[in-house]
Design an enzyme around this catalytic site. Structure first.
Site, PDB file in Angstrom:
ATOM      1  N   ASP A  93       0.835  -1.193   0.000  1.00 40.92           N
ATOM      2  CA  ASP A  93       0.000   0.000   0.000  1.00 40.92           C
ATOM      3  C   ASP A  93       0.877   1.253   0.000  1.00 40.92           C
ATOM      4  O   ASP A  93       1.876   1.324   0.715  1.00 40.92           O
ATOM      5  CB  ASP A  93      -0.888  -0.019   1.244  1.00 40.92           C
ATOM      6  CG  ASP A  93      -1.869   1.134   1.287  1.00 40.92           C
ATOM      7  OD1 ASP A  93      -2.704   1.231   0.364  1.00 40.92           O
ATOM      8  OD2 ASP A  93      -1.811   1.931   2.244  1.00 40.92           O
ATOM      9  N   GLU A 119      15.145 -15.210  -0.723  1.00 40.84           N
ATOM     10  CA  GLU A 119      15.593 -16.228   0.226  1.00 40.84           C
ATOM     11  C   GLU A 119      14.512 -17.292   0.426  1.00 40.84           C
ATOM     12  O   GLU A 119      14.797 -18.494   0.410  1.00 40.84           O
ATOM     13  CB  GLU A 119      15.918 -15.562   1.563  1.00 40.84           C
ATOM     14  CG  GLU A 119      16.194 -16.520   2.706  1.00 40.84           C
ATOM     15  CD  GLU A 119      16.186 -15.819   4.049  1.00 40.84           C
ATOM     16  OE1 GLU A 119      15.841 -16.464   5.054  1.00 40.84           O
ATOM     17  OE2 GLU A 119      16.514 -14.611   4.092  1.00 40.84           O
TER      18      GLU A 119
END
Length: 579
Positions: free
Chosen positions: A227, A276
């Protein structure tokens, strides 16, 4: 022996191709936005919840989408429909519990759907523990450094620190009353006063959000919609803008509080975390059998209002975010020349950074496109009038097929597959959009696109729940419901279901970065992608075009005579040249 050697690379190549497609699923995904409070209510309190969403996952699976984006369901005082977060690691009781969130994520994966959650990093709630402590501890508190607290101007500090205006209207600053009862410092809030902006120059803010990312990734989410992704970093010194009516400049001009270059360093750090997790279990690990969602990359999508699509492309460079909403496209009028210019500009801007175009026509912040296209152009993205309902729906259906034919990914907003219009006549007393209650700024008519969607023809809330609904639903909702449209030839719901099935089956649709434009009459868009051809007539009259083979799908009836086809007004046709 030679045959054995030649077969192995082909198998390896096929496996690698499948793995790559799973990993890069987001490049061609159709993602469905769920606004939880308005989707499905499981306990009859009039408010949608996570268990309600979970109960409707089979509907979304059968609709044919690839992923579900959930608007905020975090613990919040709900001053701005959950975009004022008090605790980023807790579910608001109105939506359920963390166990409900866990069950929803697991069930979604079981249905072949990925889950994307909203992240609100620009601001918190004024009920966030950090902010409450900052107020209680007074001037000089280390907690105040995590927000933008400043002394005011004027002899007694009675004026705001600068001239910035809130996106919701009025000053972007609110003065606090200090613990001793005296008027004190001011704090920055680009949105409502209940939404103080974080100071992203403070290392604790970055540390906290990296931890929040890991919390939800460990829960199993497949990505985050960010957002106000363009708002985290403010210009050094918080300089005056020097302009009145600032809201009209948004998305068109460079602003000292939006689209600052410093945001990109934040997103490069975040990207390493997602990479990751994506690499924890590769396509040859245990996840390739039974845990398919872990074979694919986790993604970020940016809500980034920028002056140009070229600026938007900065957010999706290879080491930053994956997608960014194309608000230039959402704001484009139903006009062939304007649409072509935005399509070309978008594809050209995304190509150098290797990111997919990300198309969108509606969301929880703008008037539904069935109503926008029902009105004359130039009224903006928040419209107060219903317009010509039949015209708007006809154009909306055509616009959706055009969008789904373009290279890249697409986002759908709940209820658009039902052809829902905005509810423009909500009584003032039921409105909850905070912008509506501010003196200036946006019109504050976002409630019209947030009315709970209808599932059945009848009932106290048309199948939304056993009780009422938090916003009143119009009487026409019953005939627009899922039940009313399911299995009905030509219904908007069946058009969407068919379009998504055809899109998935056609090898030339989905990912890509180019279209081949074809010669077409004025007011008509026609382009080729391999053996697929899309023709969109944006005019108010039928037009004659070549018949490009076999009709796959059309938003209205197409009349064909030999090598020619007559495409009705405001209609999109999908063709295949394959035999």
């Amino acid at each position: 022996m030679s045959q054995q050697h030649s077969a192995a690379p082909a198998t390896d190549s096929a496996t690698a191709a499948v793995a790559a497609r799973r990993r890069d699923w987001w490049r061609e995904a159709v993602i469905y936005q769920v606004y939880p409070r308005s989707f499905a209510d499981s306990n009859g309190d009039g408010m949608g919840d996570l268990e309600g969403v979970r109960s409707r996952l089979p509907y979304l699976r059968d609709l044919g989408v690839d992923a579900v984006w959930l608007s905020p369901f975090y613990a919040s005082p709900q001053a701005d429909a959950g975009y004022d977060v008090a605790d980023y690691r807790a579910v608001d009781p109105m939506f359920g519990t963390l166990l409900d969130a866990d069950a929803l994520i697991r069930d979604a994966h079981g249905h072949g759907l990925r889950i994307i959650v909203d992240l609100v990093p620009n601001h918190s709630s004024d009920q966030h523990e950090w902010f409450k402590r900052a107020l209680a501890e007074g001037p000089g508190s280390p907690l105040r450094e995590r927000y933008h607290f400043r002394p005011g101007k004027g002899e007694r500090g009675e004026l705001p620190p600068n001239d910035w205006e809130s996106i919701f209207g009025g000053p972007a600053w609110t003065r606090v009353t200090e613990p001793d009862g005296t008027p004190g410092e001011w704090y920055l809030h680009l949105f409502a006063p209940e939404q103080p902006d974080f100071n992203w120059e403070h290392p604790a803010v970055g540390d906290e959000f990296r931890s929040i990312l890991r919390f939800w990734l460990d829960m199993g989410v497949d990505g985050f919609r960010i957002d106000v992704a363009h708002g985290l970093v403010k210009a050094e010194g918080l300089p005056d803008l020097g302009s009145g009516d600032q809201v009209k400049l948004l998305g068109n001009d460079v602003m000292p509080f939006f689209d600052q270059d410093g945001v990109h360093a934040i997103y490069r750090q975040w990207r390493t975390i997602l990479d990751e997790y994506a690499n924890k279990m590769g396509p040859e690990g245990p996840s390739s059998e039974g845990r398919w969602w872990e074979t694919g990359g986790r993604i970020f999508v940016a809500e980034a209002w920028t002056p140009t699509v070229e600026r938007t492309a900065n957010y999706v460079r290879p080491d930053e975010l994956h997608q960014a909403f194309n608000f230039q496209y959402l704001s484009t009028a139903w006009d062939a020349d304007e649409l072509r210019a935005v399509i070309d500009g978008t594809l050209e801007a995304m190509r150098p950074v290797g990111a997919p175009a990300t198309w969108v026509l509606s969301n929880h912040d703008v008037t539904r496109h069935a109503t926008r296209f029902a009105n004359p152009p130039g009224l903006g993205t928040q419209i107060r009038t219903a317009g010509d309902r039949d015209l708007g729906l006809r154009r909306a259906r055509a616009a959706t097929l055009l969008m789904l034919a373009l290279p890249g990914s697409a986002y759908l907003y709940q209820g658009e597959e039902l052809g829902l219009p905005d509810v423009v006549d909500l009584p003032d007393e039921v409105r909850q959009d905070p912008a509506y209650f501010r003196g200036a700024g946006q019109d504050g008519f976002r409630d019209g696109c947030r009315v709970p969607i209808p599932w059945t023809r009848t009932g106290p809330s048309y199948g939304f729940g056993d009780g009422g609904s938090w916003l009143p639903q119009p009487e026409v909702w019953g005939e627009l419901s899922v039940a009313a449209q399911t299995g009905r030839p030509g219904s908007t719901l069946e058009l969407y279901r068919t379009a998504l099935a055809v899109r998935r089956a056609q090898p030339d649709l989905g990912a890509g970065d180019a279209v081949e434009w074809l010669r077409a009459p004025e007011g008509v868009l026609a382009f080729r992608r391999g053996e697929f051809v899309c023709v969109t007539n944006t005019t108010g009259e039928s037009v004659t075009t070549p018949a490009y083979g076999r009709v796959l799908l059309a938003s209205d009836e197409v009349a064909r005579a030999g090598d020619e086809a007559k495409t009705p007004a405001d209609t999109t046709v999908w063709w295949t040249t394959a035999v």
